[in-house]
Scaffold this motif. Structure first.
Motif: not given
Lengths: 301, 487, 291
Positions: B223-226, B234-237, B341-342
């Motif tokens: 998995f590639i989280p920024m 932004w990704n974690w939110t 999701g955002v």
């Protein structure tokens, strides 16, 4: 000598002195005007912004020292100062001596000197995408450096860890930037009269002694200038940090300018950003004053 | 002779300035179709240069009006084609209007200068996140009256008007939007013999799938989280939202940090367990582009992005087949939970420094084909053109119209006709639930959250709750407490 | 052996093993540096010939399996490359003329003429380096707008001399020229301008050439400022063109094609550097640096 002749020669001397002054003024005047029009006017306006709440549509409103107070009261500000000092220190330790050594070495080459001279300067035209992409790959856990370390049975290096990231950036930047200084030093080295070496050699000076007593002293004014400029430049560094780590991890590579850049272009707080710029300006100018004072004192002593 | 040199150099200096002033205004370029020509914009609005200000006044008095609209960059050939056709249609309906295009794209690095110098185009496209930023700095015109007088004002999708509504006023015309999703590289799953997780997946399914496809020796991450820049926050939110949390709450005229809640802790624990399971790329420093590149390289099986955006990049520039890409919602925390999701997207901004007539014309231009067949047909032919170039069209999932409306159906039917349109699983669309980004100081908040995420990625044995609380109290005192909410 | 052909080391030094080994090591090290500098060029070039699949393949093959030259023909159609190139060269040419003239004159004055308040004047120049340019970016732009310089080459030519770094460099080099040379010229009836043009500048050929190289790469690379200052596409320099139309964030251009253009854009500076470094040799024989 008749009195008239003395008077005349005095008049000539005075005129010559006056002419000298006039010439001097004439020669610097265009440059003074250029600096005034294209640097000082914008700089002063920029510093003025720092006392305002900048609003390009409805007009600025004066807020006194509010921007400065906001900047100074943030934790990141002090973190950024610490990081920048650490970065400047690393650049001196890792980076400052490299171009001087390479310049001396390259100027001794018998063949391919031309290519070797400019080779160091080539990274200046490599597009940022290619450059940073390449170094991210070099530093990759399965990239060439770590693969080599593993094959030698050594421990892998985590180049982007909290402790290492700033060092990794300085190594990359040294590689990227030393070529310019090499060119400048070479330009100085080619001007050293070769007969000096000849004479020293006849006197029995070893190679190292020749470098120490002829080459380095000839480069001394330049070395001082370059050191000064490196200090100024590194105090304003942010591009590599922005591209490689974005200031992370956990603000470990957040430099002063990167924080200022964020204020200006990510949060769009121009007042706060100019306040940060003005503070850096103030500190650097005061430091250079002190430096000049100390230098003069040591000269008179 | 000395005098002469002195005078000569003075003359040289002044003449340089004169010619410079002259050439600044003189240089003009015949406006070719796709090339930006913003001289018009500059000369009209340049109030600081004395002679050009007069020209602006005379223009405002007369009926003819010139606007500079959002253009397209040369590589978007199909879009340029359609834009030119739309310009022709608009001109024949409104012969007194002259339209110029400017292919400048909104960029926080440049918008400040453009606004200060007043050479931004009359209308341009921006991102939903920027709504409040633009409104608070008066960089977007207040369109409330124009929208209220518009026949279609009640047909707008409410989920899209919310982010551009600031303190009761509307500052933009919605275009389209996305909800954050996770894009999977099916090929990596197949090569490893790992079955795809169910579409209605959970956090445990995510960890499980990531562990199975993970192959660190080959440099393949599950998995590639920024992790670099504000993208990290932004990704974690998304996980914060999926756990039911909030970034900030607004009550009693005060903004309060809320990401250190129970939900925040859960979301951070998820990141911690992904890190502990060793399923993330070894290099945490991945921005938006870095993460998508890794995904394109096949160095990661899953990446988080706005609905079809990762798929678009992977298919059209990454060389991955459209059949190897599948889009999932953000997993729910527990089975049966929400896949929140955002929400992000784009909207049209009108330059507040433009004259009233120009603003009105720009609004007409933007909305002239909204809810008409021309709008559907334009995209229809764009897709057809793309087919000839072997490009896939990846639509967004949310639009300015209401999804259940008649017009929405017409659009969906048009898409269904083409075989070079990326299709989402219909079940996916019903699972997606969008939630707007933090309303106040979103970027500064993301920056703060990014440091938390980076801490998790690079430091061992963290007290997660403490890390969250420290960040929350820092942003509270340094940023939120200084915000004054207009009542 | 003529003295001008030797360096620090003489032929006799090479008879000693220690020197030979040291020299060999030094050559090896320089060779390594040169290879590391050339690597990105080669890599960019090879990547530009790959297919998209190969470009993103992991682990990446060093050589393309098939050399796709048509990436280049495609790259050349992306942007009006000749117009952009012309603009870059125009900006560079004017910049060099203005910068060398005004910086050179001021440096000459600070070094060899009497300038009232010399210390203050020097500080006036030098301190501009100490403020980050982002501080005055916007006022600078508005300033150019007020002067009517936007969208013209003059916006780059006129401020070209406003560079304290190069000014101090020039001054340091002029400091190394013996005053007696100018005294002699003055006795022969030369005025100060002639001293500057006929003596100071030719004697400083090495640093002038170095500055030429610096200005070239600066002009070649700068994309951000021209993208703001130039309002028309027809006025963009190459770097701005590439930044705005090729590598911009939402670009749909294939990466191999992008790299073809990037590889092409690295070629002219390479040639320029190689040609101009040749002139970084001793100026006239009279040149002497104070020891």
């Amino acid at each position: 000598m008749s009195q008239e002749a003395v008077a005349r020669s005095a008049a000539i001397a005075a005129k010559k002195k006056f002419n000298w002054q006039l010439w001097g003024l004439l020669f610097v005047l265009p440059e003074i005007i250029i600096f005034l029009m294209f640097l000082w006017i914008p700089i002063v306006k920029g510093v003025v912004y720092s006392f305002y709440n900048v609003d390009f549509v409805n007009g600025n409103s004066f807020v006194g020292l509010q921007n400065y107070r906001d900047v100074v009261s943030s934790e990141d500000f002090w973190m950024a100062i610490r990081n920048t000092l650490y970065y400047m220190f690393l650049c001196v330790i890792i980076g400052f001596w490299v171009p001087a050594v390479v310049a001396i070495a390259v100027s001794e080459l018998k063949r391919f000197q031309g290519l070797a001279r400019v080779a160091g300067y080539l990274p200046s035209v490599i597009p940022a995408i290619v450059l940073y992409g390449m170094w991210v790959w070099f530093y990759d856990p399965i990239g060439p450096i770590n693969t080599m370390l593993t094959s030698l049975g050594l421990e892998q290096i985590d180049f982007f860890s909290k402790g290492m990231s700033m060092v990794s950036i300085v190594i990359m930047e040294t590689w990227q930037n030393f070529g310019g200084a090499v060119l400048i030093y070479i330009a100085a080295i080619v001007g050293i009269p070769k007969d000096l070496y000849e004479a020293a050699e006849i006197d029995g000076a070893s190679v190292w002694q020749r470098i120490r007593s002829i080459t380095l002293p000839s480069m001394k004014p330049l070395l001082i200038l370059m050191f000064l400029l490196q200090i100024i430049n590194t105090s304003q560094s942010f591009q590599a940090q922005m591209a490689m780590t974005g200031g992370g991890p956990d603000n470990a590579t957040l430099t002063y300018l990167l924080l200022m850049y964020r204020e200006a272009f990510t949060y769009l707080h121009f007042g706060k950003a100019t306040a940060m710029g003005s503070m850096l300006f103030g500190v650097m100018v005061v430091l250079s004053f002190l430096y000049l004072k100390l230098q003069r004192r040591s000269e008179t002593a | 002779m000395k005098k002469l040199t002195a005078i000569a150099s003075c003359v040289l200096l002044t003449s340089m300035l004169v010619t410079a002033c002259g050439s600044g205004g003189d240089i003009k370029e015949p406006a070719s179709n796709n090339v930006s020509s913003s001289t018009a914009a500059t000369s009209e609005t340049n109030t600081s240069g004395g002679d050009t200000a007069a020209a602006g006044e005379t223009e405002a008095k007369q009926e003819p009006v010139t606007i500079t609209v959002q253009g397209q960059k040369p590589d978007k050939k199909e879009a340029i084609e359609q834009l030119n056709l739309k310009i022709d249609r608009f001109k024949s309906a409104n012969p007194y209007v002259t339209i110029k295009t400017d292919d400048w794209e909104y960029n926080p690095n440049e918008i400040g200068i453009k606004m200060a110098a007043n050479n931004a185009p009359t209308e341009f496209t921006s991102y939903l996140t920027e709504g409040r930023t633009l409104a608070e700095r008066s960089w977007a015109a207040d369109l409330t009256t124009l929208i209220n007088n518009w026949t279609h004002k009640d047909d707008l999708n409410p989920i899209m008007t919310k982010p551009v509504t600031v303190d009761g006023k509307i500052y933009g015309v919605p275009v389209d939007a996305y909800v954050m999703t996770i894009t999977l590289n099916k090929k990596i799953f197949e090569e490893k013999g790992v079955p795809l997780p169910p579409l209605d997946w959970t956090w445990d399914d995510l960890i499980d799938a990531a562990k199975k496809v993970n192959d660190p020796a080959k440099g393949i991450a599950g998995f590639i989280p920024m992790g670099k820049g504000n993208e990290a926050g932004w990704n974690w939110t998304n996980f914060l939202y999926a756990a039911g949390g909030d970034v900030q709450t607004i009550a009693d005229g005060k903004v309060t940090a809320a990401f250190n809640s129970e939900a925040g802790l859960k979301a951070l624990q998820l990141y911690q367990s992904l890190k502990d399971a060793d399923v993330l790329p070894k290099n945490w420093a991945l921005g938006y582009g870095d993460a998508l590149n890794l995904f394109n390289q096949g160095r990661g099986a899953m990446v988080m992005c706005g609905s079809g955006n990762a798929a678009d990049a992977a298919i059209n520039t990454g060389g991955i087949s459209k059949d190897d890409i599948i889009v999932y919602p953000i997993p729910s925390m527990t089975k049966g939970g929400k896949h929140t999701g955002v929400l992000g997207g784009s909207f049209k901004v009108i330059n507040p420094k433009a004259s009233e007539q120009e603003q009105k014309t720009a609004f007409d231009w933007i909305t002239s084909e909204y809810y008409t067949d021309d709008f559907v047909n334009a995209i229809d032919s764009e897709i057809t053109t793309r087919k000839n170039e072997n490009k896939i069209y990846v639509p967004q999932t949310i639009f300015y119209w209401k999804p259940e409306s008649e017009f929405g159906k017409k659009f969906t039917d048009m898409l269904a006709k083409h075989d070079n349109v990326f299709t989402y699983d219909p079940a996916l669309l019903s699972l997606l639930e969008g939630k707007p980004e933090a309303e106040y100081e979103a970027q500064q908040t993301y920056a703060e959250i990014s440091t938390i995420v980076q801490k998790v990625f690079t430091t061992k044995n963290l007290d997660l709750q403490k890390v969250l609380n420290d960040a929350a109290s820092k942003i509270q005192s340094e940023v939120y407490d200084k915000i004054q909410i207009k009542q | 052996m003529k003295p001008s052909e030797r360096g620090i080391l003489s032929e006799y030094d090479f008879k000693r093993t220690g020197v030979k080994v040291g020299y060999g090591l030094m050559c090896l090290l320089i060779a390594l540096i040169v290879v590391s500098m050339l690597y990105p060029f080669v890599n960019t070039f090879l990547n530009s010939l790959k297919t998209t699949e190969e470009f993103f393949a992991f682990p990446a093959p060093f050589f393309p399996s098939k050399w796709l030259w048509h990436n280049y023909s495609e790259a050349l159609t992306l942007i009006p490359i000749w117009t952009f190139l012309k603009n870059t060269l125009m900006i560079f040419a004017g910049t060099v003329v203005f910068a060398l003239l005004f910086i050179g004159m001021a440096a000459f004055a600070l070094s060899h003429l009497r300038v009232p308040f010399k210390k203050w004047v020097t500080l006036f120049f030098l301190s501009t380096l100490m403020i980050p340019s982002a501080t005055y970016l916007i006022p600078n732009y508005l300033n150019l707008q007020e002067l009517g310089l936007l969208n013209s080459y003059w916006a780059f030519w006129l401020p070209a001399g406003a560079n304290a770094f190069y000014l101090m460099l020039m001054k340091t080099f002029f400091d190394g020229i013996h005053k007696e040379l100018f005294e002699a010229a003055r006795i022969d009836g030369a005025n100060e301008f002639q001293c500057f043009v006929r003596l100071a500048m030719p004697l400083s050929t090495p640093i002038v050439m170095t500055l030429l190289i610096f200005y070239f790469s600066a002009t070649w690379n700068d994309f951000y400022w021209p993208s703001l200052v130039m309002l028309d596409k027809s006025m963009y320099p190459l770097a701005t063109g590439i930044y705005k139309y090729v590598v911009y964030p939402n670009s749909t251009i294939q990466w191999n094609v992008k790299f073809a253009l990037l590889a092409l854009s690295m070629l002219p500076p390479l040639v320029f550097f190689l040609v101009f470094q040749k002139y970084i040799t001793r100026g006239l024989n009279v040149s002497g640096v104070k020891g």
